[in-house]
Each structure stands twice: as structure tokens, then as C-alpha cells.
Design an enzyme around this catalytic site. Structure first.
Site, short mmCIF file in Angstrom:
data_model
loop_
_atom_site.label_atom_id
_atom_site.label_comp_id
_atom_site.label_asym_id
_atom_site.label_seq_id
_atom_site.Cartn_x
_atom_site.Cartn_y
_atom_site.Cartn_z
N SER A 178 0.84 -1.12 -0.01
CA SER A 178 -0.01 -0.04 0.08
C SER A 178 0.70 1.29 0.16
CB SER A 178 -1.14 -0.19 1.22
OG SER A 178 -1.89 0.87 1.25
N ASP A 230 -8.89 -6.06 -5.00
CA ASP A 230 -8.27 -4.88 -4.53
C ASP A 230 -8.62 -3.54 -5.46
OD1 ASP A 230 -7.10 -2.90 -3.52
OD2 ASP A 230 -5.03 -3.45 -3.55
N HIS A 254 -8.13 -4.91 -0.53
CA HIS A 254 -6.92 -4.40 -0.26
C HIS A 254 -6.11 -5.04 0.86
CE1 HIS A 254 -3.57 -1.45 -0.40
NE2 HIS A 254 -4.00 -0.79 0.46
#
Length: 377
Positions: free
Chosen positions: A145, A320, A353
Site C-alpha cells: 500500500s 483490491d 486491499h
């Protein structure tokens, strides 16, 4: 580790007399060639693996590192082989200098006076820490991320210091939709009456309502629709006045928590508001918004990544939607245009995610294989 020398920031400001909290795992070899830097995401910290013990030697509750399934003896990133370093970023609220700490120039809490920081500033601060540890070259930098953005930035700011880069569930910049989600979360915080125009520390209060809403918004974006439906669906919470067949009736209330998903989001929001700093949330989400290495090259990511000399592993997850596989493929394409060594895995996982934090055997296998076959020490 304390740093007395000022750190110049991209904003034109600087920060001096700051601290960086960090943890290390494994042993640095004699050649200092086996170091792996872990870059954390928005609400994580330097505590990436292992547990904390209390004074009696018992494991403290909920003290497991946020990537403990990934890092440790015999794990995909094997600390019997590698020396792993986790660093808490400047502006965070887990030990490194941030808005909650005292400004040495004024003697007062930084609060609103804490300077804006960027991904590039974090990388420069991490580089200083490595200098102090005597580590010139990293076997690898790895992050998911926002941590993946830092990893990418490492290969551009210090290409000669990074041999391998593992960019997990990340992107070369945020889409307008992602920036919009961040802005809604920030507005929830700054419009909380207890925020007091950033100066809530002076009043001895916390903008918990705003933090709860910000976390609820974020949590929705971290999960996939499939996971939310599987875990919660349209289930109602059980209540004392459930009907004979066990089904809880609707209360037809605009205020009460009736659905399980509502209860889950409120629980996550309440927990987050107890430990995370509001000003840190504003700083870190803005750093996310600003990151865009291609902006200096007219939006041409291939030109931006021409500086990178590391070998790359990129991993994305099919569900995601916040950092979609298409964004990872943009990075892959730009690296291939520069004839870089790139491995790419797109994992068909249902978790959204959050998948980069979870124990998917295919994902763990890809990372393990990369470290075992590609990363030499």
C-alpha cells in the site's frame, strides 16, 4: 534514534532534533549485505513482527507485529537469513517525532505547526537511519500500500542503495477516487467540534467522532464487496426481543445499530479513535495524495522509472479496488519499457486491499520464492 541535524523537506520547511523509532529482526552479517527495509502503510508502525512481553515474560495482548505472518524465522522473509528493519515514519504517532511531540523551537506541542511530510521525506529520513546503522546497500526494500509507494520511491531517490524492491498492493499515484475518499475522511476529522482547528491538544480532548468516521470510511475501501457479503451479508444483530425463530426484527430506527456490518464498522472506528492521532491521519493521507513520481516527467511513468536499477517483484490482488491490479501493471509496463528485471504476480484473492496482510498461500509462496531464488546476500 535521535537526529540533531535538520532534515530538509520537500515543502521547503525543515525539521530538527527529531527521533525515529525502529525495530530490527535477525542479525546483520559481517558484509552488511543482508538488510531488508520494511516500509509501513497508513496506520501501521515499526513493529512489523514478533510480540512484546510484559515484565513477567508473558506475551502482551494484541502485541503481534502487523506483518508477523510474513517476517520471522522460516517465514517468507526469513530472519534466519535476513536482517529486517522496520521504521516508524516521521509524523506518525507510534514513537517517531510527530504532531503529538514537543517542538524544540517553541517548547510547545507541535500540533498544527508540524510540517507537511511526503513519501520522499520519509525515504530521506530512513536513509539517514541506515547511514547511522552503517548500512550502505539494502538487499531489498519491501512495503504494501503506502509502504509500496515508499519502496518505489527508494528505487528512484537512492537507486544505488537498493538491489531488490518488493512493491505489494500499491500504485504509482492515487486516482481521483482515492483522493476523494481521503478528503471525506479528513473532513470528518476537521469538522469534529473537538478538533478545535488542529489545536485539540490544548483542550485536553480528542476528535474521536471524526476519527471513527474516517476509519469507517477507510475500512470500507480496504475490504471487497465479496468479503463483506460473506462475513456480514444483511445479517441483523441478535437482540433480547428476537422472535421465536431466532431472527431479530427490525427496530426501524435511524440511530440504533441493527445490521452486523454496522456493528463491525463502529467497533473498528471506536478502536481506531483510541490509539491513532488525528493530525497524524491528516498528514499521512496527504502524503498519499501527493505521491506521483511521474508528475516531474509530464506524467510519463516510464521516464520517471528510468532512474531505477533494482530488480522488482510486484504483487496485486484481483479484488483490491483501491489499489487495483491495473495500477501495478502500469508500474510493470513502465519498468519493462526500461528493460528492468521485473517479476509480477496477480493473486486471485477475495479479500480486497487487506489481502496484502493476510495468509494467502499463493501470495506467501511468491514472496518466499522471490527471496529464496532472487535475493542473494
Amino acid at each position: 534514534m535521535h537526529f540533531a541535524e535538520p532534515l530538509a523537506l520537500r515543502s521547503g520547511a525543515s525539521i530538527r532534533a527529531y527521533d525515529l523509532s525502529y525495530e530490527t529482526y535477525g542479525q546483520l552479517n559481517a558484509a552488511k549485505s543482508n538488510a531488508v527495509l520494511i516500509c509501513h502503510a497508513l496506520n501501521a508502525s515499526h513493529h512489523v513482527a514478533g510480540v512484546y512481553l510484559d515484565d513477567s515474560g508473558q506475551v502482551k495482548p494484541r502485541s503481534e507485529g502487523w506483518w508477523d505472518n510474513m517476517i520471522g524465522p522460516g517465514k517468507p522473509l526469513d530472519t534466519d537469513r535476513f536482517f529486517v528493519i522496520g521504521v516508524n515514519n516521521l509524523g506518525s504517532c507510534f514513537g517517531s517525532t510527530g504532531p503529538m511531540q514537543t517542538n524544540p523551537d517553541t517548547g510547545a506541542v507541535y500540533g498544527a505547526d508540524f510540517p507537511v511530510v511526503t513519501v520522499q521525506d520519509w525515504v530521506n529520513a530512513q536513509a539517514r537511519l541506515l547511514d547511522a546503522l552503517g548500512i550502505q546497500t539494502l538487499a531489498a526494500v519491501m512495503g504494501g500500500s503506502l509502504g509500496g509507494m515508499q519502496t518505489l520511491s527508494w528505487t528512484l531517490q537512492y537507486p544505488e542503495r537498493v538491489r531488490h524492491a518488493l512493491v505489494i498492493a500499491s500504485a504509482p499515484n492515487l486516482t481521483a477516487e482515492n483522493i476523494a475518499f481521503n478528503e471525506v475522511a479528513r473532513r470528518a476529522i476537521v469538522t469534529d467540534p473537538d478538533f478545535h482547528g488542529v489545536h485539540f491538544y490544548r483542550y485536553g480532548v480528542l476528535p474521536k467522532r471524526g476519527l471513527r468516521i474516517a476509519r469507517m470510511i477507510g475500512h470500507i475501501t480496504y475490504l471487497s464487496d465479496d468479503v463483506m457479503n460473506e462475513k456480514f451479508g444483511r445479517q441483523l444483530r441478535r437482540s433480547a426481543d428476537a422472535s421465536a425463530d431466532g431472527a431479530a426484527p427490525y427496530k426501524y430506527s435511524t440511530q440504533e445499530v441493527e445490521f452486523e456490518i454496522e456493528s463491525y464498522l463502529r467497533y473498528q472506528g471506536d478502536k481506531f479513535a483510541e490509539y491513532f492521532d488525528a493530525n497524524t491521519y491528516l498528514l499521512i493521507t496527504r502524503a498519499l495524495d501527493y505521491f506521483d513520481p511521474a508528475s516531474e516527467f509530464g506524467g510519463d511513468l516510464s521516464r520517471a522509472l528510468a532512474k531505477a536499477s533494482a530488480k522488482f517483484l510486484l504483487v496485486s490482488f484481483t479484488t483490491d479496488w483501491r489499489f487495483s491490479p491495473a495500477r501495478s501493471r502500469e508500474i510493470v509496463k513502465a519498468l519493462l519499457a526500461n528493460q528492468r528485471d521485473v517479476s509480477y504476480a496477480e493473486i486471485d484473492a477475495p479479500h480486497g486491499h487487506d489481502a496484502f496482510l493476510l495468509d494467502d498461500p499463493r501470495y506467501m509462496g511468491v514472496v518466499r520464492s522471490y527471496f529464496e531464488s532472487k535475493v542473494t546476500v
